[in-house]
Design a protein around this motif. Structure first.
Motif, mmCIF file in Angstrom:
data_model
loop_
_atom_site.group_PDB
_atom_site.id
_atom_site.type_symbol
_atom_site.label_atom_id
_atom_site.label_comp_id
_atom_site.label_asym_id
_atom_site.label_seq_id
_atom_site.Cartn_x
_atom_site.Cartn_y
_atom_site.Cartn_z
ATOM 1 N N GLY A 356 0.837 -1.192 0.000
ATOM 2 C CA GLY A 356 0.000 0.000 0.000
ATOM 3 C C GLY A 356 0.868 1.237 0.000
ATOM 4 N N THR A 357 0.224 2.421 -0.012
ATOM 5 C CA THR A 357 0.975 3.664 -0.150
ATOM 6 C C THR A 357 1.608 4.121 1.154
ATOM 7 N N PHE A 358 1.007 3.807 2.307
ATOM 8 C CA PHE A 358 1.564 4.249 3.587
ATOM 9 C C PHE A 358 1.674 3.069 4.534
ATOM 10 N N ASN A 359 2.010 1.932 4.007
ATOM 11 C CA ASN A 359 1.953 0.728 4.816
ATOM 12 C C ASN A 359 3.284 0.001 4.835
ATOM 13 N N SER A 360 3.439 -0.839 5.844
ATOM 14 C CA SER A 360 4.632 -1.655 5.931
ATOM 15 C C SER A 360 4.712 -2.611 4.749
ATOM 16 N N ASP A 361 5.912 -3.132 4.518
ATOM 17 C CA ASP A 361 6.085 -4.135 3.473
ATOM 18 C C ASP A 361 5.571 -5.483 3.978
ATOM 19 N N PHE A 362 5.058 -6.262 3.042
ATOM 20 C CA PHE A 362 4.548 -7.589 3.357
ATOM 21 C C PHE A 362 5.359 -8.629 2.588
ATOM 22 N N GLU A 363 5.552 -9.770 3.207
ATOM 23 C CA GLU A 363 6.130 -10.914 2.519
ATOM 24 C C GLU A 363 5.092 -12.014 2.486
ATOM 25 N N CYS A 364 4.766 -12.482 1.281
ATOM 26 C CA CYS A 364 3.695 -13.455 1.103
ATOM 27 C C CYS A 364 4.277 -14.831 0.810
ATOM 28 N N GLY A 365 3.691 -15.839 1.412
ATOM 29 C CA GLY A 365 4.088 -17.209 1.157
ATOM 30 C C GLY A 365 3.443 -17.744 -0.107
ATOM 31 N N PRO A 366 3.694 -18.993 -0.436
ATOM 32 C CA PRO A 366 3.105 -19.590 -1.632
ATOM 33 C C PRO A 366 1.640 -19.929 -1.395
ATOM 34 N N PRO A 367 0.854 -20.077 -2.464
ATOM 35 C CA PRO A 367 -0.533 -20.524 -2.296
ATOM 36 C C PRO A 367 -0.579 -21.982 -1.843
ATOM 37 N N ILE A 368 -1.229 -22.217 -0.721
ATOM 38 C CA ILE A 368 -1.334 -23.559 -0.151
ATOM 39 C C ILE A 368 -2.750 -24.080 -0.379
ATOM 40 N N PRO A 369 -2.903 -25.280 -0.953
ATOM 41 C CA PRO A 369 -4.256 -25.819 -1.135
ATOM 42 C C PRO A 369 -4.898 -26.126 0.213
ATOM 43 N N VAL A 370 -6.105 -25.621 0.406
ATOM 44 C CA VAL A 370 -6.851 -25.843 1.640
ATOM 45 C C VAL A 370 -8.246 -26.346 1.277
ATOM 46 N N SER A 371 -8.993 -26.738 2.273
ATOM 47 C CA SER A 371 -10.347 -27.233 2.012
ATOM 48 C C SER A 371 -11.159 -26.147 1.319
ATOM 49 N N PRO A 372 -12.014 -26.512 0.363
ATOM 50 C CA PRO A 372 -12.773 -25.509 -0.393
ATOM 51 C C PRO A 372 -13.569 -24.577 0.509
ATOM 52 N N SER A 373 -13.504 -23.284 0.187
ATOM 53 C CA SER A 373 -14.216 -22.272 0.970
ATOM 54 C C SER A 373 -15.714 -22.412 0.776
ATOM 55 N N HIS A 374 -16.477 -22.023 1.792
ATOM 56 C CA HIS A 374 -17.925 -21.949 1.702
ATOM 57 C C HIS A 374 -18.309 -20.487 1.561
ATOM 58 N N LEU A 375 -18.788 -20.128 0.377
ATOM 59 C CA LEU A 375 -19.043 -18.737 0.020
ATOM 60 C C LEU A 375 -20.534 -18.449 0.064
ATOM 61 N N SER A 376 -20.860 -17.180 0.250
ATOM 62 C CA SER A 376 -22.265 -16.776 0.255
ATOM 63 C C SER A 376 -22.903 -17.064 -1.093
ATOM 64 N N ASP A 377 -24.147 -17.468 -1.066
ATOM 65 C CA ASP A 377 -24.862 -17.773 -2.298
ATOM 66 C C ASP A 377 -25.048 -16.498 -3.114
ATOM 67 N N PRO A 378 -24.668 -16.501 -4.402
ATOM 68 C CA PRO A 378 -24.776 -15.281 -5.217
ATOM 69 C C PRO A 378 -26.209 -14.818 -5.439
ATOM 70 N N ASN A 379 -27.161 -15.692 -5.220
ATOM 71 C CA ASN A 379 -28.564 -15.319 -5.393
ATOM 72 C C ASN A 379 -29.196 -14.782 -4.127
ATOM 73 N N GLY A 380 -28.388 -14.621 -3.080
ATOM 74 C CA GLY A 380 -28.906 -14.069 -1.835
ATOM 75 C C GLY A 380 -29.638 -15.058 -0.966
ATOM 76 N N LEU A 381 -29.608 -16.339 -1.320
ATOM 77 C CA LEU A 381 -30.282 -17.348 -0.519
ATOM 78 C C LEU A 381 -29.520 -17.589 0.784
ATOM 79 N N PRO A 382 -30.207 -17.977 1.834
ATOM 80 C CA PRO A 382 -29.552 -18.202 3.135
ATOM 81 C C PRO A 382 -28.807 -19.530 3.169
ATOM 82 N N SER A 383 -27.873 -19.705 2.249
ATOM 83 C CA SER A 383 -27.108 -20.947 2.182
ATOM 84 C C SER A 383 -25.691 -20.615 1.729
ATOM 85 N N LYS A 384 -24.822 -21.606 1.826
ATOM 86 C CA LYS A 384 -23.439 -21.449 1.413
ATOM 87 C C LYS A 384 -23.173 -22.316 0.187
#
Length: 640
Positions: A356-384
């Motif tokens: 960022g413009t006024f932020n500390s530097d970050f060091e990022c690790g590699p992408p690690i495969p994890v269990s699939p995320s549960h995301l909000s339903d795009p249709n607004g339904l009360p489910s994941k």
């Protein structure tokens, strides 16, 4: 005689054969390792131009081998190689650098390798001893300095970095270094772990790369950047990664490339493979794209906006300030290239970076495969809705030795009429040799009134104050602090039952800080905190020594520096906010306010740690604090 000689020869041959059998070579080191075997083998090298007898460069070719001989699958293997000869790595097969450094890159201080594209090593039990699934060989090519033939430039250390493994000191034999790392019994994988994925990690910033829809030649990914540091933030974030398989971005929702450029596709393999695609509508064909957030004005844009949790000008706040604004999300359509045209073959980008413009530097690790995320339903339904596949990138704040702070602190107190200013060159100095100030001299003590003046306007007042106080004045005078933001901590009073302090924030920059926050660490005084009078502040729940503060609603802007009322004769005026803070002594018996206890040991502004003075105001004589209070209040009247 001939028969006798023949018998002698046969005896000698038999003895030689017996001797050879009795001195058979020992088994290879990897055959005696019953867990994870790691080796580094120097294969060959030669001198390369330019030819310099004092600092000669040599090409080296080496192999890193990781072999899983254990009972447990090795998930997301990581190996540290302690390079020590100013190595610059040119290429590496089957691996990337864990810190996200693209190749060619400097690795002379040691580096970590992680698997790519295959990250896991299976066991012999699960594969019937199939080495292609148990072992990975990383072929390295690079440049090193100072060790030519017949020398062998081996690293000074070699170890497996994965959690739960113990590695002894590596053994060196000729041109090879190797180590056998044993898994701790207590760290055996949990058989109930969902799909045997690695557990998700925590860090200052977490980036989730979730594939939400996949097709034969493209997929849609959702990227979630979330701030987990209670005292961190990002302003105008910029996100970078490296495509490893010629992918390109065709469309996005909620973010945008900083440069829209599709020439690499038009003239490259992508254009040949997709001859009917209109690349004028694509967004980025860069191997190393930079992604930025959208401004609030794009929130209702039908092409890029209309996406929740976007369009905040790249601001990701501290979760302590507002959890609902501590993350940013966008989606993108990624087209793939042969031979990866398979809906189930998904490869995330590597070498992630964020800043960022006024932020500390970050060091990022590699992408690690994890269990699939549960995301909000795009249709607004009360489910994941489950993602097709998910990867986690963990980024942590780093402070390098040559990194200067971006803010500084001055100290003052009611019992001393001098201010201990920000240290000389606290945020860096002008490297121009013609500068007429000293970067090594200690900053001069100042009268209170000068805190409202830009550094270049303080000289006359500082010299006069030095004359009054009979202080030695160096020649040349010390340079300024060079900070865009300065903070004054003033011990306002000290009485039997409690004490008060005042914190003042000065913005000498041309840009205002929206939704600013600050934090002070008081090692022995924080338990006695009572209240802020002009800020929305509290003690940080996760800490017993830190106070967190921010502006009230509609007062959350730290304005930029502006011209004085009469620009021809008046100096520029900083943006400023301040508040008094009250403390009780009931919970801090024996506190020494006038000593170290009344002053912070760490100050943070917008996630950036500020430079502190080396000394505190002395309590040799007491004066009235009213003059400074009057100056500040009067300035506030003019500013507002």
């Amino acid at each position: 005689m001939a028969i006798r000689n023949l018998c002698v020869i046969l005896v000698i041959i038999s003895l030689s054969a017996y001797s050879s059998l009795s001195q058979a070579p020992p088994p290879p080191p990897n055959s005696t390792c019953n867990d994870v075997f790691v080796s580094y083998t120097y294969n060959r090298g030669r001198s390369i131009p330019p030819f310099d007898p004092t600092n000669q460069a040599y090409r080296f070719e080496s192999t890193v081998t990781v072999l899983n001989n254990g009972r447990d699958e090795l998930k997301s293997w990581r190996v540290y190689v302690g390079f020590q000869y100013k190595e610059r790595l040119t290429s590496a097969t089957n691996a990337v650098l864990a810190d996200g450094t693209p190749l060619p890159g400097f690795v002379g201080n040691g580096t970590e390798f992680v698997g790519f594209p295959e990250t896991d090593l299976k066991t012999a039990i699960d594969t019937a001893g199939d080495l292609t699934q148990m072992e990975v060989r990383v072929e390295l090519v690079g440049t090193q300095f100072g060790v030519g033939d017949p020398g062998i430039p081996l690293p000074n250390n070699l170890t497996l970095v994965n959690d739960g493994y113990t590695c002894p000191a590596a053994t060196t034999q000729g041109n090879e270094m190797h180590v056998c790392c044993i898994r701790n019994v207590s760290s055996r994988p949990d058989n109930n772990l969902e799909d045997n994925f690695l557990p998700r990690q925590d860090g200052d910033v977490i980036i989730m790369y979730d594939v939400i829809r996949t097709y034969e030649d493209y997929y849609w990914a959702q990227v979630n950047i979330s701030n987990h540091n209670p005292l961190g933030r990002l302003d105008n974030w910029k996100l970078n990664w490296e495509w490893m398989s010629e992918e390109f971005i065709n469309a996005m929702k909620g973010a945008y490339p900083s440069v829209v450029d599709t020439r690499d596709c038009i003239y490259g393999r992508q254009g040949q493979h997709y001859p009917k695609m209109d690349f004028s509508q694509a967004l980025s064909c860069e191997k190393l794209p930079t992604i930025i957030d959208l401004p609030p004005t794009s929130e209702n844009d039908t092409n890029l906006g209309l996406f929740p949790l976007c369009c905040r000008n790249g601001t990701i706040l501290s979760p302590t300030m507002d959890p609902s604004k501590s993350f940013s999300v966008f989606q993108m359509q990624v087209f793939k290239m042969p031979p990866y045209l398979n809906r189930s073959l998904l490869i995330p980008p590597q070498n992630w970076k964020i800043n960022g413009t006024f932020n500390s530097d970050f060091e990022c690790g590699p992408p690690i495969p994890v269990s699939p995320s549960h995301l909000s339903d795009p249709n607004g339904l009360p489910s994941k809705r489950s993602a097709v596949a998910s990867w986690q990138v963990v980024c942590n704040i780093t402070h390098f030795k040559d990194q200067s702070p971006k803010c500084c602190v001055s100290f003052s107190a009611f019992y001393n009429d001098s201010v201990v200013p920000c240290s000389t060159c606290a945020c860096g100095c002008n490297t121009n040799p013609s500068q007429t100030c000293s970067a090594n001299e200690t900053a001069l003590l100042l009268p209170y009134s000068t805190l409202l003046l830009p550094f270049e306007n303080r000289t006359r007042e500082a010299l006069e104050w030095a004359r009054i106080k009979r202080m030695t004045v160096p020649n040349p005078l010390p340079c300024g602090d060079g900070c865009g933001v300065s903070i004054n901590w003033h011990v306002l009073s000290d009485y039997r039952g409690g004490w008060n302090a005042r914190i003042s924030l000065f913005n000498w920059d041309d840009n205002a800080f929206a939704d600013w926050f600050a934090a002070v660490q008081l090692d022995n005084a924080a338990p006695g905190f009572e209240k802020f009078y002009s800020f929305n502040g509290s003690a940080l729940p996760e800490s017993n020594n830190t106070l967190f503060m921010q502006g009230f609603k509609n007062l959350n802007y730290l304005l930029a520096e502006r011209d004085g009322d009469n620009p021809r004769k008046d100096p520029r005026v900083p943006g400023m906010q301040q508040s008094v803070i009250s403390f009780t002594k009931k919970k801090t018996p024996g506190i020494n306010v006038a000593g170290e206890d009344g002053f912070p040991t760490k100050v943070i502004f917008n996630g950036e740690e500020c430079a502190l003075p080396a000394i505190r105001p002395s309590s040799g004589h007491k004066t009235n604090a009213a003059p400074f209070a009057f100056v500040i209040v009067l300035a506030l009247l003019f500013i507002h």
